[in-house]
Design a protein around this motif. Sequence first.
Motif, PDB file in Angstrom:
ATOM      1  N   HIS A  33       0.843  -1.200   0.000  1.00 52.62           N
ATOM      2  CA  HIS A  33       0.000   0.000   0.000  1.00 52.62           C
ATOM      3  C   HIS A  33       0.877   1.248   0.000  1.00 52.62           C
ATOM      4  O   HIS A  33       1.901   1.294   0.691  1.00 52.62           O
ATOM      5  CB  HIS A  33      -0.887   0.047   1.261  1.00 52.62           C
TER       6      HIS A  33
ATOM      7  N   PHE B 138      -1.701   7.503   4.704  1.00 51.41           N
ATOM      8  CA  PHE B 138      -2.720   6.493   4.402  1.00 51.41           C
ATOM      9  C   PHE B 138      -3.121   5.734   5.665  1.00 51.41           C
ATOM     10  O   PHE B 138      -4.301   5.451   5.892  1.00 51.41           O
ATOM     11  CB  PHE B 138      -2.189   5.533   3.327  1.00 51.41           C
TER      12      PHE B 138
ATOM     13  N   ARG C 224      -6.910   5.741   7.187  1.00 48.27           N
ATOM     14  CA  ARG C 224      -7.642   4.500   7.456  1.00 48.27           C
ATOM     15  C   ARG C 224      -8.074   4.403   8.923  1.00 48.27           C
ATOM     16  O   ARG C 224      -9.028   3.712   9.238  1.00 48.27           O
ATOM     17  CB  ARG C 224      -6.763   3.285   7.115  1.00 48.27           C
TER      18      ARG C 224
ATOM     19  N   ASN D  69       0.482  12.735  -4.081  1.00 52.23           N
ATOM     20  CA  ASN D  69      -0.166  11.569  -3.481  1.00 52.23           C
ATOM     21  C   ASN D  69      -0.413  11.756  -1.995  1.00 52.23           C
ATOM     22  O   ASN D  69      -1.436  11.326  -1.467  1.00 52.23           O
ATOM     23  CB  ASN D  69       0.699  10.321  -3.664  1.00 52.23           C
TER      24      ASN D  69
ATOM     25  N   ALA E 127      -3.390  13.756  -1.604  1.00 55.20           N
ATOM     26  CA  ALA E 127      -4.590  13.037  -2.049  1.00 55.20           C
ATOM     27  C   ALA E 127      -4.976  11.929  -1.080  1.00 55.20           C
ATOM     28  O   ALA E 127      -6.140  11.517  -1.027  1.00 55.20           O
ATOM     29  CB  ALA E 127      -4.365  12.461  -3.447  1.00 55.20           C
ATOM     30  N   LEU E 128      -4.006  11.443  -0.329  1.00 53.87           N
ATOM     31  CA  LEU E 128      -4.306  10.400   0.659  1.00 53.87           C
ATOM     32  C   LEU E 128      -4.919  10.992   1.926  1.00 53.87           C
ATOM     33  O   LEU E 128      -5.177  10.276   2.892  1.00 53.87           O
ATOM     34  CB  LEU E 128      -3.045   9.603   0.999  1.00 53.87           C
TER      35      LEU E 128
END
Lengths: 324, 324
Positions: free
Chosen positions: B45, B84, B88, B108, B111-112
């Motif tokens: 990931h 990330f 989560r 990124n 965006a995460l």
Amino acid sequence: MNIEMIRAARDRLDGHVRRTPLLNSPFLDEIAGRRVWVKPECLQHTGSFKFRGGWSAVSAPSPEDRARGVIAFSSGNHGQGVAFAAARHGVPAVIVMPSDAPKMKIDNTGALGAEVVLYDRATENRDEITARLAAEHGLTLIKPFDEPLVIAGQGTCGLEIAEQAAEQGIAKADVLVCCGGGGLASGIALALEADAPGLRVRPAEPEGFDDMARSLRSGTIERNARLSGSICDAILTPQPGELTFPILRRLAGPGIVVTEDEAQHAMALAFSRLKIVAEPGGAVALAAALFHGGEIEGEDVIVTVSGGNVDAEVFRLALERFTG
Amino acid sequence: MNIEMIRAARDRLDGHVRRTPLLNSPFLDEIAGRRVWVKPECLQHTGSFKFRGGWSAVSAPSPEDRARGVIAFSSGNHGQGVAFAAARHGVPAVIVMPSDAPKMKIDNTGALGAEVVLYDRATENRDEITARLAAEHGLTLIKPFDEPLVIAGQGTCGLEIAEQAAEQGIAKADVLVCCGGGGLASGIALALEADAPGLRVRPAEPEGFDDMARSLRSGTIERNARLSGSICDAILTPQPGELTFPILRRLAGPGIVVTEDEAQHAMALAFSRLKIVAEPGGAVALAAALFHGGEIEGEDVIVTVSGGNVDAEVFRLALERFTG
């Protein structure tokens, strides 16, 4: 052709085939508007799912029958799969390839230990060449898709998808499968029918080579007008197989057809979001999931990336066109 | 820092981290003159092993402590891993990044779901900015490598390597690990000490940024002369960590240093032979296996490909230079 043959193939492949993971990315989910799960068979031995069918077919005969060797015709991926499976079994392999196949595929097939015989698509008959060589040398022909042992091998990918979908709690989804002759799609369809009946195969094809989609629609085998002229070289077949089509007619949902641009765009996104190398023909199912969402139902979609054997120049072009 | 912390991290990561496969190719074996086994953490990931450490660190505190959020400084991969993992867990993340980090990594990270704060490497002090933001907002700092929870998370990669090597019957081998501050290398070293004592970690670094190799040689922490100016952006650190160095001094073999050309060449071979995307810094261990075989002993070598977060242009250049 039944599920027991696929389970038997899985037993023969155990310890020799890679269990490819199931990948995903929040960035792809956002583009698709649903969760996208990718089965990267480009990470399989020889860079495509074809190693599954190759190993299945080479491993099934008795050692005595196998020892004389095997022969296959292939635009590239099937040849590599059979060549490597034969080499690992210590038996000779002859691979008959069109002279305009991607250079990487021709080179690799030879380097994997096979004798490569090139022919001219325009002037020579592949089937005649193959039949003559098989007869002369007592070789067993391994057809690329219309062969039960090969379909059974490709079906092992479907057994894995069934398990991996269950691990993710996915009970219902379309499974988009890159489709040439239908060996992978029909093998996966049979596996899912048995182990994950809420998952349904749908073939994905490139524009101009949508024989399976049209055949499923009409209910009878339809041919493509052309036999070449797409960057999706891996999945250009004249028509659905005699064995594969009835399986897909019974089990598959409607086909999805993507453009070459969409396939290239999917290659670039597989690069940037999944860190995997997809060849054009191997990217059509991902392209279908990303750019044809309106033809798909449900919160999840599963796709195969069926191969990654792409010349560097073709890959660079896809990145140049479709990365920011 | 001990093996129990790594096992505890594995329990926390279970079901959230990908168990990356162990890949190989007869073509790479031929170049290296021995069997080469590749642990592709680019498939993890967020595209690098850093997600392991990020998840480990975010998941360890109590929900109450975690809820205020986390902060990290990072040239890119650690930031994405933490961002990330935080997303989560549903907690805010601030990532402090140099303004010259690869665009993909900056984009990124935002965006995460993280708040990205850029700073100028030449004129601003990263540690001051981070400390101020942490204090102002009550954020928990997650250091990129000199943090036990992070080392424990990276060590889960070593637990997998120990299992996968055993599956392949590999009892003795060097394990080449791409090395910046040494978080991954030290975590893997501790895991192997416990679960596969015949496997030995050896750090791999790019020329000019071989602080770990020199430090292991001299027995004391050595600094790099430069802090930037390599395409291997992911693994440019000023010096080994205070926690990681003693672990590696005790457990690691000599470092291996590769050129930028060798790293790019390894990227191209990872593309053509493994169908994976390696970033320059993530390819140095593979480069060491392929091009520094004289510095390695044994029939097998295991390498990490630690990340794949590379801008398309950099990747295209590597293909252009090193594919036939």
